[in-house]
Design a protein around this motif. Structure first.
Motif, PDB file in Angstrom:
ATOM      1  N   VAL A 189       0.811  -1.223   0.000  1.00 39.10           N
ATOM      2  CA  VAL A 189       0.000   0.000   0.000  1.00 39.10           C
ATOM      3  C   VAL A 189       0.845   1.275   0.000  1.00 39.10           C
ATOM      4  CG1 VAL A 189      -1.697   1.345   1.293  1.00 39.10           C
ATOM      5  CG2 VAL A 189      -2.001  -1.119   1.012  1.00 39.10           C
ATOM      6  N   PRO A 190       1.912   1.347   0.819  1.00 33.52           N
ATOM      7  CA  PRO A 190       2.717   2.580   0.798  1.00 33.52           C
ATOM      8  C   PRO A 190       3.281   2.913  -0.579  1.00 33.52           C
ATOM      9  CG  PRO A 190       3.237   1.305   2.742  1.00 33.52           C
ATOM     10  CD  PRO A 190       2.354   0.434   1.890  1.00 33.52           C
ATOM     11  N   PHE A 191       3.635   1.889  -1.359  1.00 28.36           N
ATOM     12  CA  PHE A 191       4.118   2.144  -2.712  1.00 28.36           C
ATOM     13  C   PHE A 191       3.026   2.751  -3.588  1.00 28.36           C
ATOM     14  CE2 PHE A 191       7.686  -1.263  -2.632  1.00 28.36           C
ATOM     15  CZ  PHE A 191       8.572  -0.323  -2.139  1.00 28.36           C
ATOM     16  N   PHE A 192       1.803   2.254  -3.449  1.00 30.46           N
ATOM     17  CA  PHE A 192       0.688   2.803  -4.224  1.00 30.46           C
ATOM     18  C   PHE A 192       0.390   4.243  -3.812  1.00 30.46           C
ATOM     19  CE2 PHE A 192      -0.263  -1.792  -4.718  1.00 30.46           C
ATOM     20  CZ  PHE A 192      -0.301  -1.835  -6.098  1.00 30.46           C
ATOM     21  N   ILE A 193       0.484   4.508  -2.507  1.00 30.59           N
ATOM     22  CA  ILE A 193       0.269   5.876  -2.022  1.00 30.59           C
ATOM     23  C   ILE A 193       1.339   6.804  -2.590  1.00 30.59           C
ATOM     24  CG2 ILE A 193       0.229   7.361   0.016  1.00 30.59           C
ATOM     25  CD1 ILE A 193      -0.886   4.990   1.590  1.00 30.59           C
ATOM     26  N   ALA A 194       2.604   6.334  -2.580  1.00 24.66           N
ATOM     27  CA  ALA A 194       3.699   7.134  -3.140  1.00 24.66           C
ATOM     28  C   ALA A 194       3.464   7.405  -4.617  1.00 24.66           C
ATOM     29  CB  ALA A 194       5.027   6.417  -2.936  1.00 24.66           C
ATOM     30  N   ALA A 195       2.991   6.390  -5.337  1.00 26.66           N
ATOM     31  CA  ALA A 195       2.721   6.557  -6.772  1.00 26.66           C
ATOM     32  C   ALA A 195       1.665   7.631  -7.002  1.00 26.66           C
ATOM     33  CB  ALA A 195       2.273   5.231  -7.380  1.00 26.66           C
ATOM     34  N   VAL A 196       0.611   7.606  -6.184  1.00 18.90           N
ATOM     35  CA  VAL A 196      -0.453   8.605  -6.309  1.00 18.90           C
ATOM     36  C   VAL A 196       0.094  10.005  -6.035  1.00 18.90           C
ATOM     37  CG1 VAL A 196      -2.608   9.444  -5.292  1.00 18.90           C
ATOM     38  CG2 VAL A 196      -2.319   7.008  -5.767  1.00 18.90           C
ATOM     39  N   MET A 197       0.972  10.128  -5.038  1.00 15.53           N
ATOM     40  CA  MET A 197       1.538  11.436  -4.714  1.00 15.53           C
ATOM     41  C   MET A 197       2.402  11.961  -5.857  1.00 15.53           C
ATOM     42  SD  MET A 197       2.511  11.094  -0.676  1.00 15.53           S
ATOM     43  CE  MET A 197       1.219  11.044   0.581  1.00 15.53           C
ATOM     44  N   TYR A 198       3.214  11.081  -6.444  1.00 12.15           N
ATOM     45  CA  TYR A 198       4.026  11.500  -7.583  1.00 12.15           C
ATOM     46  C   TYR A 198       3.138  11.910  -8.756  1.00 12.15           C
ATOM     47  CZ  TYR A 198       8.508  10.001  -5.614  1.00 12.15           C
ATOM     48  OH  TYR A 198       9.637   9.887  -4.843  1.00 12.15           O
ATOM     49  N   LEU A 199       2.071  11.152  -8.988  1.00 11.87           N
ATOM     50  CA  LEU A 199       1.156  11.469 -10.089  1.00 11.87           C
ATOM     51  C   LEU A 199       0.480  12.819  -9.866  1.00 11.87           C
ATOM     52  CD1 LEU A 199      -0.473   7.969 -10.705  1.00 11.87           C
ATOM     53  CD2 LEU A 199       1.008   9.226 -12.280  1.00 11.87           C
ATOM     54  N   LEU A 200       0.133  13.114  -8.624  1.00 13.50           N
ATOM     55  CA  LEU A 200      -0.494  14.405  -8.326  1.00 13.50           C
ATOM     56  C   LEU A 200       0.484  15.555  -8.580  1.00 13.50           C
ATOM     57  CD1 LEU A 200      -2.488  13.582  -5.054  1.00 13.50           C
ATOM     58  CD2 LEU A 200      -3.429  14.076  -7.324  1.00 13.50           C
ATOM     59  N   MET A 201       1.742  15.350  -8.190  1.00 13.04           N
ATOM     60  CA  MET A 201       2.738  16.405  -8.397  1.00 13.04           C
ATOM     61  C   MET A 201       2.992  16.629  -9.887  1.00 13.04           C
ATOM     62  SD  MET A 201       5.525  15.956  -5.295  1.00 13.04           S
ATOM     63  CE  MET A 201       5.641  14.159  -5.313  1.00 13.04           C
ATOM     64  N   THR A 202       3.087  15.540 -10.642  1.00 13.40           N
ATOM     65  CA  THR A 202       3.304  15.691 -12.081  1.00 13.40           C
ATOM     66  C   THR A 202       2.078  16.287 -12.765  1.00 13.40           C
ATOM     67  OG1 THR A 202       2.644  13.384 -12.450  1.00 13.40           O
ATOM     68  CG2 THR A 202       4.986  13.830 -12.195  1.00 13.40           C
ATOM     69  N   LEU A 203       0.893  15.990 -12.234  1.00 11.73           N
ATOM     70  CA  LEU A 203      -0.329  16.580 -12.785  1.00 11.73           C
ATOM     71  C   LEU A 203      -0.322  18.089 -12.613  1.00 11.73           C
ATOM     72  CD1 LEU A 203      -3.177  16.385 -13.996  1.00 11.73           C
ATOM     73  CD2 LEU A 203      -4.043  15.982 -11.671  1.00 11.73           C
ATOM     74  N   VAL A 204       0.057  18.548 -11.433  1.00 10.29           N
ATOM     75  CA  VAL A 204       0.131  19.987 -11.178  1.00 10.29           C
ATOM     76  C   VAL A 204       1.114  20.647 -12.144  1.00 10.29           C
ATOM     77  CG1 VAL A 204       0.846  21.748  -9.514  1.00 10.29           C
ATOM     78  CG2 VAL A 204      -0.562  19.814  -8.759  1.00 10.29           C
ATOM     79  N   LEU A 205       2.281  20.020 -12.328  1.00  8.97           N
ATOM     80  CA  LEU A 205       3.274  20.569 -13.254  1.00  8.97           C
ATOM     81  C   LEU A 205       2.755  20.595 -14.684  1.00  8.97           C
ATOM     82  CD1 LEU A 205       6.652  19.010 -12.040  1.00  8.97           C
ATOM     83  CD2 LEU A 205       5.973  21.410 -11.970  1.00  8.97           C
ATOM     84  N   THR A 206       2.081  19.515 -15.077  1.00  3.75           N
ATOM     85  CA  THR A 206       1.535  19.439 -16.436  1.00  3.75           C
ATOM     86  C   THR A 206       0.536  20.554 -16.688  1.00  3.75           C
ATOM     87  OG1 THR A 206       1.830  17.030 -16.492  1.00  3.75           O
ATOM     88  CG2 THR A 206       0.283  17.984 -18.063  1.00  3.75           C
ATOM     89  N   LEU A 207      -0.374  20.769 -15.743  1.00  2.00           N
ATOM     90  CA  LEU A 207      -1.375  21.826 -15.878  1.00  2.00           C
ATOM     91  C   LEU A 207      -0.728  23.210 -15.899  1.00  2.00           C
ATOM     92  CD1 LEU A 207      -4.152  20.459 -13.483  1.00  2.00           C
ATOM     93  CD2 LEU A 207      -4.133  20.403 -15.990  1.00  2.00           C
ATOM     94  N   LEU A 208       0.289  23.387 -15.064  1.00  2.00           N
ATOM     95  CA  LEU A 208       0.990  24.675 -15.009  1.00  2.00           C
ATOM     96  C   LEU A 208       1.646  24.995 -16.340  1.00  2.00           C
ATOM     97  CD1 LEU A 208       2.172  27.129 -13.539  1.00  2.00           C
ATOM     98  CD2 LEU A 208       4.043  25.661 -12.755  1.00  2.00           C
ATOM     99  N   PHE A 209       2.350  24.016 -16.911  1.00  2.00           N
ATOM    100  CA  PHE A 209       3.042  24.271 -18.171  1.00  2.00           C
ATOM    101  C   PHE A 209       2.068  24.397 -19.336  1.00  2.00           C
ATOM    102  CE2 PHE A 209       6.882  22.993 -15.900  1.00  2.00           C
ATOM    103  CZ  PHE A 209       7.803  23.885 -16.420  1.00  2.00           C
ATOM    104  N   LYS A 210       0.948  23.706 -19.282  1.00  2.00           N
ATOM    105  CA  LYS A 210      -0.068  23.874 -20.328  1.00  2.00           C
ATOM    106  C   LYS A 210      -0.607  25.300 -20.307  1.00  2.00           C
ATOM    107  CE  LYS A 210      -1.715  19.159 -21.114  1.00  2.00           C
ATOM    108  NZ  LYS A 210      -1.274  19.164 -22.532  1.00  2.00           N
ATOM    109  N   ALA A 211      -0.803  25.817 -19.092  1.00  2.00           N
ATOM    110  CA  ALA A 211      -1.275  27.195 -18.969  1.00  2.00           C
ATOM    111  C   ALA A 211      -0.235  28.176 -19.504  1.00  2.00           C
ATOM    112  CB  ALA A 211      -1.575  27.505 -17.498  1.00  2.00           C
TER     113      ALA A 211
END
Length: 219
Positions: A189-211
């Motif tokens: 489970v901790p690995f899955f939680i870490a994966a979700v956190m990384y995905l959220l951070m990359t999502l924020v970056l993706t949206l920022l650069f798209k803007a």
């Protein structure tokens, strides 16, 4: 498996995420201007200076980031004569490695961006009476930014993931706490939680650069 367990595991992982984000911000804020400076040196008419800049980029891009982190953490203190003055905390040494490594990658990105600008832009600016500095600031750099934004976005997303390499030198970041929880509880489970956190951070970056890309596309 319960929400209580997930919340218990997430608490230290969130602390590790703060380290991950701080390392990312520190690295990106310093490596981008440093990379642009190296780009200018690579284009210098003074050949020895340009050669040094090209060699630096080749070495930093041609060797693994992990090796560079290990060198800055454990190799610098072993250098003869000056090694005793180059002993840093591991997070500081790792941050130096990140900045110098990514500066080399950004330097290549910016060099490509500058090469994509038509030489006629320089001539037109000269006709308008702009100085070299004004031409670079008002004409060349804005166009370069538009060109390099997609590649810069990709490198930034790679950087946020590469912060996981801090685990190798025992800097307590997100993956460090995830691995500790897995070893302690024999749970994935901790690995899955870490994966979700990384995905959220990359999502924020993706949206920022798209803007940013949308904004510069209209300029």
């Amino acid at each position: 498996m319960s929400w209580d367990y997930i919340l218990t595991v997430m608490k230290p992982m969130l602390e590790g995420t703060q380290t991950t984000i701080l390392m990312f911000l520190f690295s990106i804020v310093l490596s981008i201007p440093l990379g642009f400076g190296i780009t200018l040196l690579m284009r210098s008419r003074f050949k020895p200076l340009a050669w040094i800049a090209h060699t630096y980029v080749y070495v930093m891009r041609g060797t693994p980031l992990l090796l560079q982190i290990l060198f800055f953490c454990f190799g610098l203190p072993l250098l003869p004569v000056i090694g005793e003055y180059l002993v840093f905390e591991r997070i500081v040494a790792a941050a130096m490695a990140f900045v110098l490594n990514y500066a080399a990658y950004f330097a290549e990105i910016f060099r490509g961006g500058l090469l994509s600008i038509d030489k006629g832009q320089h001539e037109a600016a000269k006709v308008l009476g702009l100085s070299k500095r004004q031409t670079m600031v008002k004409v060349i750099i804005p166009q370069m930014i538009r060109v390099v934004l997609p590649a810069t976005a990709n490198e930034s997303i790679t950087l946020i993931k590469d912060t996981a390499l801090l685990y190798a030198v025992a800097v307590p970041e997100l993956l460090y706490y995830a691995q500790a929880a897995v070893n302690r509880d024999i749970q994935l489970v901790p690995f899955f939680i870490a994966a979700v956190m990384y995905l959220l951070m990359t999502l924020v970056l993706t949206l920022l650069f798209k803007a940013l890309e949308k904004r510069f596309s209209f300029e």
